[in-house]
Design an enzyme around this catalytic site. Structure first.
Site, short mmCIF file in Angstrom:
data_model
loop_
_atom_site.label_atom_id
_atom_site.label_comp_id
_atom_site.label_asym_id
_atom_site.label_seq_id
_atom_site.Cartn_x
_atom_site.Cartn_y
_atom_site.Cartn_z
N SER A 115 5.11 7.34 1.67
CA SER A 115 4.22 6.29 1.31
C SER A 115 3.78 6.11 -0.06
O SER A 115 3.88 7.02 -0.97
CB SER A 115 2.74 6.65 2.09
OG SER A 115 1.83 5.61 1.91
N TYR A 168 -3.90 12.49 3.91
CA TYR A 168 -2.69 11.73 4.15
C TYR A 168 -1.95 11.69 2.59
O TYR A 168 -0.70 11.92 2.62
CB TYR A 168 -2.93 10.44 4.83
CG TYR A 168 -1.79 9.46 4.74
CD1 TYR A 168 -0.93 9.67 5.85
CD2 TYR A 168 -1.78 8.21 4.04
CE1 TYR A 168 0.05 8.75 5.95
CE2 TYR A 168 -0.52 7.49 4.03
CZ TYR A 168 0.24 7.91 4.98
OH TYR A 168 1.14 6.80 5.27
#
Length: 237
Positions: free
Chosen positions: A132, A146
């Site tokens: 990501s 995350y």
């Protein structure tokens, strides 16, 4: 297209979104594709029927199940690890068990899958993990766990690229920004947060990410390894 004719491909987390687009891309180019799913049985069965790929249930939070799935898939030409979860919220309030599960799925599973795949992967094999853009940048609060997990993949890729480089196996991370998926739909609650930071005022398409994955898996990317490949519409520019 037949760019992957005769190639064996395993996609961990392939029933929806970026994973499903990746399955479709490899299947359309002639690969023998197997993909895993956990809770999306109906979607997995529809995708398998559509593409001719093989769907198998595997819990990416279970280390032994991940290792067994990779091992039982035989020698792989391409491994794509897409399975991942998101935990949002105040770190002072998030359930620690949810964070531990996130680490098992987002960090431990890619590592163990990559190592197991490399045991039998032929020279020229490809290991590609979906990370990501939040591995590089944390633009708003609530995503610390995350982002931590996605940053960890960067160190993993750099290290494994050196470990497996003598055998001609590449290891790369694809880092999407906002992509229109079930997890983060283009008309969802996060659009007002991300649009102001984007050069292109739209979400990306799963097929665009799958295109980058296919390029990294192909012959033109044989000298590309240990690298992060951002596809985010200028979100992190």
């Amino acid at each position: 297209m037949a760019g992957f004719q005769g190639k064996s491909v395993l996609v961990l987390g392939g029933s929806r979104g970026i994973g499903a687009a990746t399955v479709r891309r490899f299947a359309a180019e002639g690969a023998a594709v197997t993909f895993t799913y956990a809770g999306s049985k109906d979607a997995a069965e529809r995708l398998a029927a559509e593409t001719g790929a093989t769907a198998v249930v595997t819990d990416s939070a279970d280390r032994d199940a991940v290792i067994a799935r990779v091992r039982d898939s035989g020698p792989l030409d391409v491994l794509v690890v897409n399975a991942g979860v998101v935990v949002f919220g105040d770190p002072l309030e998030i359930d620690p068990d949810a964070v531990d599960r996130l680490i098992r799925i987002n960090v431990a599973a890619p590592y163990h899958a990559a190592v197991e795949a490399a045991r039998r992967m032929p020279e020229g094999g490809r290991i590609i993990v979906i990370g990501s853009v939040n591995g590089d940048r944390v633009p708003f609060p609530g995503v610390s766990a995350y982002s931590m997990s996605k940053s960890a993949l960067q160190g993993m890729a750099r290290g494994l690229a050196r470990d497996f480089g003598p055998r001609g196996i590449t290891v790369n991370i694809v880092q999407p920004g906002p992509i229109d998926t079930d997890m983060n739909p283009a008309d969802g609650p996060f659009k007002d947060l991300v649009y102001p930071s984007m050069a292109f005022k739209r979400y990306g398409r799963p097929e665009e990410v799958a295109g980058m994955v296919a390029w990294l898996a192909g012959p033109e990317a044989g000298f590309v390894t240990g690298a992060m490949h951002t596809i985010d519409g200028g979100f992190g520019a």
